[in-house]
Design an enzyme around this catalytic site. Sequence first.
Site, short mmCIF file in Angstrom:
data_model
loop_
_atom_site.label_atom_id
_atom_site.label_comp_id
_atom_site.label_asym_id
_atom_site.label_seq_id
_atom_site.Cartn_x
_atom_site.Cartn_y
_atom_site.Cartn_z
N HIS A 140 0.61 -0.92 0.14
CA HIS A 140 -0.14 -0.42 0.19
C HIS A 140 1.13 1.22 0.09
O HIS A 140 0.40 2.08 -1.05
CB HIS A 140 -1.04 0.10 1.24
CG HIS A 140 -1.71 1.08 1.65
ND1 HIS A 140 -3.10 1.02 0.85
CD2 HIS A 140 -1.66 2.33 1.85
CE1 HIS A 140 -3.67 2.22 1.38
NE2 HIS A 140 -2.99 3.07 1.61
N GLU A 141 2.06 1.57 0.83
CA GLU A 141 2.63 2.70 0.97
C GLU A 141 3.55 2.86 -0.15
O GLU A 141 4.15 3.39 -0.55
CB GLU A 141 3.46 2.52 2.21
CG GLU A 141 2.45 2.35 3.67
CD GLU A 141 1.37 3.61 3.62
OE1 GLU A 141 1.56 4.56 3.13
OE2 GLU A 141 0.17 3.42 4.37
N HIS A 188 2.29 4.16 -2.38
CA HIS A 188 1.59 5.99 -2.48
C HIS A 188 3.29 6.36 -3.19
O HIS A 188 3.45 7.55 -3.62
CB HIS A 188 1.78 6.72 -1.42
CG HIS A 188 -0.20 6.47 -0.19
ND1 HIS A 188 -0.81 7.82 -0.95
CD2 HIS A 188 -0.31 5.67 0.26
CE1 HIS A 188 -1.67 6.89 -0.55
NE2 HIS A 188 -1.33 6.10 0.55
N GLU A 239 -5.14 8.58 -2.61
CA GLU A 239 -4.85 7.05 -2.57
C GLU A 239 -4.91 6.15 -3.18
O GLU A 239 -5.40 4.49 -3.03
CB GLU A 239 -6.88 6.85 -1.61
CG GLU A 239 -6.54 6.06 -0.42
CD GLU A 239 -6.11 5.55 0.68
OE1 GLU A 239 -4.82 6.84 0.98
OE2 GLU A 239 -6.08 4.79 1.57
#
Lengths: 502, 502
Positions: free
Chosen positions: A265-266, A269, A296
Amino acid sequence: MKKSLRYIYQHQKELSILGGIAALLGWDQMTYMPLSGTSRRSEQSAFLSHLIHEKVISDTLWYHLTKLSKQSIFDKLSNKDQIVIQRLKKDVHKARKVPSDFIKRVTKTTTMAYSAWEYARKKKDFSIFSSLLEKIIELELEYCHYINIPGHLYDNLLDDYEEGMTTKTLQREFSYLKKKLITLLKKITSSTSYQKQQDVDFTIPKEIQQELCQIVLKHMKLPKKRTRIDVSTHPFTTSIGYDDVRITTNFERDDSMFSFFSTVHEGGHALYELGLPRGKFKDTIISDAPSLGIHESQSRFWENMIAKNKNFWDYFLPLFRKKIPNKLRSVTNDEWYRMINQVKPSLIRVEADELTYCLHIILRFDIEIQLIEQNITVHELPHIWNEKMEQIIGLTPENDTDGVLQDMHWSGGSFGYFPTYAIGSIYAAQLFQRLTTLLPEINIQIKTGTFSEIVTWLHKHVYQFGRTMSSENIIQRACGEGLNSKIFLEYLQDKYFKLYLT
Amino acid sequence: MKKSLRYIYQHQKELSILGGIAALLGWDQMTYMPLSGTSRRSEQSAFLSHLIHEKVISDTLWYHLTKLSKQSIFDKLSNKDQIVIQRLKKDVHKARKVPSDFIKRVTKTTTMAYSAWEYARKKKDFSIFSSLLEKIIELELEYCHYINIPGHLYDNLLDDYEEGMTTKTLQREFSYLKKKLITLLKKITSSTSYQKQQDVDFTIPKEIQQELCQIVLKHMKLPKKRTRIDVSTHPFTTSIGYDDVRITTNFERDDSMFSFFSTVHEGGHALYELGLPRGKFKDTIISDAPSLGIHESQSRFWENMIAKNKNFWDYFLPLFRKKIPNKLRSVTNDEWYRMINQVKPSLIRVEADELTYCLHIILRFDIEIQLIEQNITVHELPHIWNEKMEQIIGLTPENDTDGVLQDMHWSGGSFGYFPTYAIGSIYAAQLFQRLTTLLPEINIQIKTGTFSEIVTWLHKHVYQFGRTMSSENIIQRACGEGLNSKIFLEYLQDKYFKLYLT
């Protein structure tokens, strides 16, 4: 004209430098700062915020911006300068609408509210927090009047996180999504597969979790020289500079897969941050994401569409098996895929699965709208929260800590923030659908742990634009249409029908 | 008067906040920053330095300072305000003597000089660095003329690191020390013990090194909540805030004891930082060390007088034996003590033992004086360096990298810095002699790993004063006299006679 342009570009560069410093203070506070460093750190961060704000609203900047915006001068500017001036002027104009005294009041109130919220959580008692939340809502309303965007009052709040998005669009998309998701969830929870579903209990040693995170980041093409991964209570991504983007995770959670999925997830980003425009737009306002929602979308794209994709585990499950042979030898690909995609209605947003997550967001969105429309009072909140939770998720919180007090956002005055999480999920599905329609071979590549073409595609269709256009425009260009929760719903229906209803 | 005082205290607080932020940027760069972050980090650090400098030389500050310094107003100030105003005015006055244009030229030259120095080291060729070093010396001379302290030109440089110290005092103390140390060294190197001395080869696994460092810091009473230890190429100590003081070490050196002794060394610096005055002097110029020499005295006190003391190992050697049984079982206390205190004349300052270390410093001091007096040219430096090294240490460098190019200090324009290392050694010996004369039981406490009374004594006699007085005054108060290399020499003679000549 040249002098004004020079001033403006130097000014943006200084803001970019200060922004990186502020990010480092935040990163350090969450990762390595000794416990007792908190008090001085707050002063350091507040000092920088103040300095940045003063710079943004400075009269000299405004003078140069208005000068360059005069039609006769503006027309002579290069295309690049025009984009920069327009964007910057809009931001500065908005910032200048807000009196300094108001900002001080917000800081004071939210500081107290955060402590009250923490204490209320501890005591499981909303009433400890309620009077400060009332004050915050008054401040939010005051803020809306300063900003004064035509349309719904809530648009003023939304605009800080999701520039250009309207309450009207979200109400349309979210009410459709809510209805359909509740129906889908009911079908699933009454299925035989769901009834038979069991909790899987297994742990991965910390060192192996770390190794697996490093491996997946390498596959995602995160450059080692420009990134690092550390540990914090809650995972996050932050940019200290163009070539210094840092992510965090946590290896201490009960769920041994938490670190892996949060790292992916990160990592999503971080790829976005690393891909933001440099070159001519370096150190300008353009070299940033246009909204939180699209940011997001990048993290959720990787976490949900890639790492929770069945194909992904063709490559990664054998690797997991090699690292943790005793525990995973007997687990089949299908069992593993079902396990990491279990639907589990829960009271807590941050523990929600992919399917129910947006319902948690829509609940908060509905409540925020009603608070801003002053249709409900703060006093009624716990009751309304619990009632809505029962309607939507089918569960009722036993106390306020598991209910209305679970998120810190409101204590910080972040109204309008929650919707961006759902927007991210929807955009992510739209991007994935478009990508795999245009390039079906992507699915084969995922099977081999090869993501370079995905990164290239995201770069071309998302990263490279920075803030040259709004999120909606980026998605429109990439997918042929703006926010469309139907695509997201179809994606979920397809995936979860196969998992539970066939 | 009140308005001026308020302004001045707020100003100092902001400088203190900015100083902490700058320290964090530096710490991060040396510990965790990704490789590619360097370029933006330089810009961030330069931006902050500039901001701090602008604040220091601001006309508004100067206006308030001169106003409060008028005799009629000054007399009415509290004792605390008087101390603060006097100190601050002196610093600001000095900073305002230097033209901004000059600072820009220094930054530009030293940036280039650092790269040239690095490259010259790689190529082992001083001539690559020499023309930039010439420029730096010209700038140093220009700086001396701006500052214009009466006395020796070099006093102007010394004053930046060792306020109030004079070239005359150092020449007297250092020439005595040099003569005596050379004699002592010759005696030692011609002794039978020295001839028979053998290199000891043993390694301590990294994890155990880490554990031992943690243990010794705990004994030194470094509070866990206010400190941390990390890894960097070269160990250092930095203060991010009053309750956030960080040290670093390195576990990868050939010498397995490096991490332990360097941790004790940095721990000494950290204890000083943590003990600096707060209360009424918090966030003022007073809450700082008055010089680098006295700061270094604190680190050397712990490293040499405590951790290289025979008594220290009564407690710590059994502990080492427990952690590394196979390697240390057969080593006696006496053998161990001799091993960690081996005299080994070397070409490299940072590898020097306690006895020869100051000779390396005095060599540099002599050369700096001659360069500032323009008695020698940069061109002659490698030759002069090698000759002096032969005279003092008895060794001749084979190339410039092991000779005149070994330290980075000159490339950064840090003339006047080196002497503070020797001042630190001398002060440390003076403090230790006074402490153990007044409280002989300290020697017994060291045998049991108990250092709390030492810390209390240092707090009372050094830490608590901050910059209320000069280093010389602090030492005079604590030891009955200022810098006295005779005490240091006696300490060395006593220790090394026992080790080599009895």
